[in-house]
Structure formats: C-alpha cells, structure tokens
Design a protein around this motif. Structure first.
Motif, PDB file in Angstrom:
ATOM      1  N   GLY A 102       0.784  -1.238   0.000  1.00 41.92           N
ATOM      2  CA  GLY A 102       0.000   0.000   0.000  1.00 41.92           C
ATOM      3  C   GLY A 102       0.807   1.273   0.000  1.00 41.92           C
ATOM      4  N   ILE A 103       2.028   1.236  -0.525  1.00 43.06           N
ATOM      5  CA  ILE A 103       2.898   2.415  -0.485  1.00 43.06           C
ATOM      6  C   ILE A 103       2.299   3.611  -1.234  1.00 43.06           C
ATOM      7  N   PRO A 104       1.698   3.452  -2.436  1.00 40.89           N
ATOM      8  CA  PRO A 104       1.108   4.635  -3.082  1.00 40.89           C
ATOM      9  C   PRO A 104       0.069   5.328  -2.200  1.00 40.89           C
ATOM     10  N   ARG A 105      -0.774   4.563  -1.522  1.00 35.40           N
ATOM     11  CA  ARG A 105      -1.779   5.155  -0.625  1.00 35.40           C
ATOM     12  C   ARG A 105      -1.109   5.902   0.524  1.00 35.40           C
ATOM     13  N   MET A 106      -0.024   5.352   1.041  1.00 38.06           N
ATOM     14  CA  MET A 106       0.661   6.004   2.155  1.00 38.06           C
ATOM     15  C   MET A 106       1.348   7.295   1.716  1.00 38.06           C
ATOM     16  N   VAL A 107       1.942   7.283   0.501  1.00 37.66           N
ATOM     17  CA  VAL A 107       2.598   8.499   0.010  1.00 37.66           C
ATOM     18  C   VAL A 107       1.561   9.605  -0.191  1.00 37.66           C
ATOM     19  N   ARG A 108       0.431   9.253  -0.784  1.00 37.19           N
ATOM     20  CA  ARG A 108      -0.627  10.262  -0.949  1.00 37.19           C
ATOM     21  C   ARG A 108      -1.146  10.722   0.405  1.00 37.19           C
ATOM     22  N   GLY A 109      -1.221   9.782   1.339  1.00 37.50           N
ATOM     23  CA  GLY A 109      -1.639  10.161   2.685  1.00 37.50           C
ATOM     24  C   GLY A 109      -0.649  11.096   3.353  1.00 37.50           C
ATOM     25  N   GLN A 110       0.643  10.881   3.140  1.00 36.74           N
ATOM     26  CA  GLN A 110       1.655  11.776   3.700  1.00 36.74           C
ATOM     27  C   GLN A 110       1.477  13.188   3.158  1.00 36.74           C
ATOM     28  N   ASP A 111       1.191  13.300   1.846  1.00 36.09           N
ATOM     29  CA  ASP A 111       0.976  14.612   1.254  1.00 36.09           C
ATOM     30  C   ASP A 111      -0.187  15.344   1.918  1.00 36.09           C
ATOM     31  N   ARG A 112      -1.184  14.572   2.383  1.00 35.38           N
ATOM     32  CA  ARG A 112      -2.375  15.171   3.000  1.00 35.38           C
ATOM     33  C   ARG A 112      -2.347  15.096   4.519  1.00 35.38           C
ATOM     34  N   GLU A 113      -1.211  14.627   5.074  1.00 37.69           N
ATOM     35  CA  GLU A 113      -1.053  14.469   6.522  1.00 37.69           C
ATOM     36  C   GLU A 113      -2.097  13.515   7.088  1.00 37.69           C
ATOM     37  N   GLU A 114      -2.303  12.399   6.355  1.00 37.74           N
ATOM     38  CA  GLU A 114      -3.243  11.368   6.791  1.00 37.74           C
ATOM     39  C   GLU A 114      -2.463  10.112   7.187  1.00 37.74           C
ATOM     40  N   TRP A 115      -2.934   9.434   8.224  1.00 41.55           N
ATOM     41  CA  TRP A 115      -2.274   8.243   8.754  1.00 41.55           C
ATOM     42  C   TRP A 115      -3.085   7.012   8.354  1.00 41.55           C
ATOM     43  N   HIS A 116      -2.539   6.222   7.424  1.00 37.85           N
ATOM     44  CA  HIS A 116      -3.260   5.058   6.919  1.00 37.85           C
ATOM     45  C   HIS A 116      -2.673   3.784   7.523  1.00 37.85           C
ATOM     46  N   GLY A 117      -3.010   3.533   8.775  1.00 32.33           N
ATOM     47  CA  GLY A 117      -2.558   2.307   9.425  1.00 32.33           C
ATOM     48  C   GLY A 117      -3.392   1.114   8.995  1.00 32.33           C
ATOM     49  N   GLY A 118      -3.126  -0.027   9.605  1.00 28.34           N
ATOM     50  CA  GLY A 118      -3.893  -1.216   9.303  1.00 28.34           C
ATOM     51  C   GLY A 118      -3.034  -2.335   8.748  1.00 28.34           C
ATOM     52  N   PHE A 119      -3.663  -3.385   8.284  1.00 27.65           N
ATOM     53  CA  PHE A 119      -2.976  -4.544   7.735  1.00 27.65           C
ATOM     54  C   PHE A 119      -2.915  -4.458   6.214  1.00 27.65           C
ATOM     55  N   TYR A 120      -1.781  -4.849   5.663  1.00 24.59           N
ATOM     56  CA  TYR A 120      -1.583  -4.836   4.213  1.00 24.59           C
ATOM     57  C   TYR A 120      -1.055  -6.198   3.774  1.00 24.59           C
ATOM     58  N   GLU A 121      -1.149  -6.449   2.474  1.00 28.21           N
ATOM     59  CA  GLU A 121      -0.690  -7.721   1.935  1.00 28.21           C
ATOM     60  C   GLU A 121       0.837  -7.828   2.019  1.00 28.21           C
ATOM     61  N   ALA A 122       1.327  -9.043   2.271  1.00 27.35           N
ATOM     62  CA  ALA A 122       2.757  -9.332   2.229  1.00 27.35           C
ATOM     63  C   ALA A 122       3.069 -10.165   0.998  1.00 27.35           C
ATOM     64  N   LEU A 123       4.326 -10.150   0.585  1.00 21.10           N
ATOM     65  CA  LEU A 123       4.775 -11.033  -0.485  1.00 21.10           C
ATOM     66  C   LEU A 123       5.028 -12.439   0.060  1.00 21.10           C
ATOM     67  N   ALA A 124       5.401 -12.521   1.324  1.00 18.35           N
ATOM     68  CA  ALA A 124       5.613 -13.824   1.955  1.00 18.35           C
ATOM     69  C   ALA A 124       4.357 -14.676   1.844  1.00 18.35           C
ATOM     70  N   ASP A 125       4.561 -15.928   1.479  1.00 22.06           N
ATOM     71  CA  ASP A 125       3.500 -16.941   1.360  1.00 22.06           C
ATOM     72  C   ASP A 125       2.593 -16.727   0.155  1.00 22.06           C
ATOM     73  N   ARG A 126       2.841 -15.706  -0.661  1.00 26.79           N
ATOM     74  CA  ARG A 126       2.015 -15.485  -1.848  1.00 26.79           C
ATOM     75  C   ARG A 126       2.505 -16.368  -2.998  1.00 26.79           C
ATOM     76  N   SER A 127       1.598 -16.673  -3.910  1.00 22.43           N
ATOM     77  CA  SER A 127       1.924 -17.434  -5.111  1.00 22.43           C
ATOM     78  C   SER A 127       2.195 -16.465  -6.254  1.00 22.43           C
ATOM     79  N   VAL A 128       3.371 -16.604  -6.896  1.00 20.43           N
ATOM     80  CA  VAL A 128       3.776 -15.698  -7.967  1.00 20.43           C
ATOM     81  C   VAL A 128       3.915 -16.481  -9.270  1.00 20.43           C
ATOM     82  N   LEU A 129       3.342 -15.937 -10.335  1.00 20.22           N
ATOM     83  CA  LEU A 129       3.434 -16.521 -11.671  1.00 20.22           C
ATOM     84  C   LEU A 129       4.248 -15.585 -12.549  1.00 20.22           C
ATOM     85  N   ILE A 130       5.359 -16.060 -13.088  1.00 21.06           N
ATOM     86  CA  ILE A 130       6.207 -15.272 -13.972  1.00 21.06           C
ATOM     87  C   ILE A 130       5.898 -15.680 -15.408  1.00 21.06           C
ATOM     88  N   VAL A 131       5.389 -14.746 -16.205  1.00 21.72           N
ATOM     89  CA  VAL A 131       5.041 -15.013 -17.601  1.00 21.72           C
ATOM     90  C   VAL A 131       6.108 -14.392 -18.486  1.00 21.72           C
TER      91      VAL A 131
END
Length: 315
Positions: A117-146
């Motif tokens: 969620g980095i884009p949301r956090m950067v936009r939030g920083q510009d507006r002085e908003e704090w976007h806490g909470g849980f976000y997706e991790a890459l760990a344990d995710r399934s990745v398909l390389i095409v």
C-alpha cells in the motif's frame, strides 16, 4: 564475419568505452536529425537507447555495408520494422545481460509497493493522513512469472529470499530451468487462477501482443496483482481498465499502451494501479553494462568471432 575497417555508430562517445578495437572509425549518433557521417560506410550500428522506432530505423535503408545491428534493449520490437531494408546476412543482437538486474529490481519494487500500500501512504503523507492497518505481504504469496527468459529468471532470483509460497514459470515452450520446471504458454489458463501476483516479462511478439486480454484477466483470482515490466501492448488496456474499475484486480505498470501515457488517460486515475514511466532498465546499472557489451561485441566482430546475443539474421 571479420571486419577490420568501416564506421561504427554509437549512441555515446567512444572515449567513454574501454577496450574498443582501434581498427574502426567511431561515430556518435543518438537519434539527432543530422547523421554523423555517411551511413553507407557503417558496418556496426548500435541503436540509440529509448528512442522511437521511427528514429531507430531511419538510417537503416542507407546502410548497405551493415553487418551488425546491436540494440541496447532486451526487446527488439522497435527495430523489426526496418529489417526489410537490410541486405541478407545482417545480424540483429539484443542487450541480454544489460537489463536483467535493473528490471528485476523494479519488478520487485512495484510488487512490494503495491502489496504494502505504499502509493496510498505516500498520498496520505501529502495530506497528513495516517493510513494504518494490515496490508498484503509477499511472503507466502503465489507468484506466476510469464516470460521466463533472462529477465524472468532474474526476477525469480530476487523473489526467493521473500519466502513466496510458490513461484511458477511460463515461457513460449516447456522446459526445465535451474529453479524448476517451466510451463508452456498453453498452460496459462490453468495456472492463472492460482496466482496472487502475475509478473509479465515476455517480449513483444505477434504471439504475445494482447496476450493479457479479457480472458487472461478474467482467469486471475479476485484481488490478484498484475505487474508489467514487459511491453505495454502485451496487455489489452481497455480490458485491464474494466477489471481495475470494478475493483477486482490490482496492477503495477512500468509500461503502458499507449506510451508515453498521455494526460487525461484513464489509467492515470484508475483505482488500485501504480504507474511508472518505463524505467525498468533506466538505472545507474545501464551505462556500465551497455558499454561492456558493446566493447565485447566489437572485439569479437573485429576478430572474426561470432557475436553474442544474436536474435535473428536477415534474409
């Protein structure tokens, strides 16, 4: 293939490249309106970097002595339109070995930034908003390389330390790679529904143009992330916009169709999309690796040895 004389066209000054053979005349041309010398004398043409196809192929019809076309990109789609003007036997070489590290870095950057969620956090920083909470991790995710060529393999090398649940590889045809089996493109329909992240690294060919269309996207699981570090036209933009606008998929795009993405285009403001301006290979790693490749290729050419990275031969 021996050549001991003739002109070599380079997009950067010859003085910046160590180890060039002294038997050639070196001309600098990076797409300017005026040619640096008579194109008829050119035997080895290193194409300008990140210039339009029209600029890249403009001197080709005037180069009857040409023996080698060396791109500084992994893809060669921007040169193909000019090959009909060349004599038989001209070798087209790509820049395999130059962009793998940099493009793989960006693929990982786009993936991690989107999941966390980095884009949301950067936009939030510009507006002085704090976007806490849980976000997706890459760990344990399934990745398909095409597109499991050298760049796809470099992406996997960098994925491994992130403890992905599974990494699946797809190329034009099935084979075995050091990390494991590589599936054929024909297997995609059955693989897409299992992937949390789909990373596109495939070259742009007639087989891959529009590959990621409504059917491909429709088979991706809800909430999955599409990462494109390949070429924009591999993806059907209207079909992707439909999925993004619905909120079902996320995307991180270093390449787009059209490109550059014009002002007012709906991709700029579609939900759940991160766009970077085709900078996968444009990093500090580019120039040193590109210059080493050029010096190595010219040394082999001057000595009559086979050049590396030959993609096709005209005629």
């Amino acid at each position: 293939m021996t050549a001991t004389t003739g002109d070599v066209w380079l997009p950067f000054p010859a003085a910046e490249i160590d180890g060039l053979p002294d038997s050639f005349r070196y001309r600098q041309w990076d797409g300017e309106d005026a040619f640096p010398a008579d194109p008829a004398d050119c035997v080895f043409y290193v194409t300008p970097y990140m210039k339009s196809p029209a600029v890249t192929v403009r001197p080709l019809p005037k180069m009857p002595a040409l023996r080698i076309v060396q791109t500084l990109t992994a893809g060669i789609d921007h040169v193909l339109g000019g090959l009909a003007d060349l004599a038989p036997g001209v070798r087209l070489c790509n820049a395999r070995g130059v962009h793998e590290a940099s493009t793989a870095e960006l693929a990982l950057t786009l993936t991690l930034a989107s999941l966390r969620g980095i884009p949301r956090m950067v936009r939030g920083q510009d507006r002085e908003e704090w976007h806490g909470g849980f976000y997706e991790a890459l760990a344990d995710r399934s990745v398909l390389i095409v597109g499991y060529g050298s760049i796809g393999a470099a992406v996997e090398d960098r994925l491994v330390p992130f403890e992905c649940g599974r990494i699946t590889r797809v190329a034009r045809s099935a084979r075995t790679a050091p990390h494991g089996p590589v599936h054929a493109l024909a297997d995609l329909p059955g693989l897409l529904p299992e992937a949390d992240v789909v990373v596109l690294c495939t070259p742009l060919t007639e087989d891959t143009r529009g590959l990621v269309g409504a059917d491909f996207l429709g088979r991706m699981k809800d909430g999955a992330l599409l990462v494109n570090v390949a070429r924009g036209p591999v993806v059907d933009t209207p079909a992707l916009l439909t999925e993004l606008d619905s909120g079902r998929l996320h995307a991180a795009l270093d390449v787009t169709d059209p490109e550059p993405l014009p002002a007012g285009h709906p991709l700029w403001h579609a939900p759940n999309v991160l766009v970077t301006p085709h900078v996968g290979g444009s990093s500090s790693a580019f120039a040193p690796r590109a210059k080493r490749l050029v010096a190595r290729q010219l040394t082999r050419f001057a000595a009559g040895e086979p050049v590396e990275n030959t993609v096709l031969v005209t005629g």
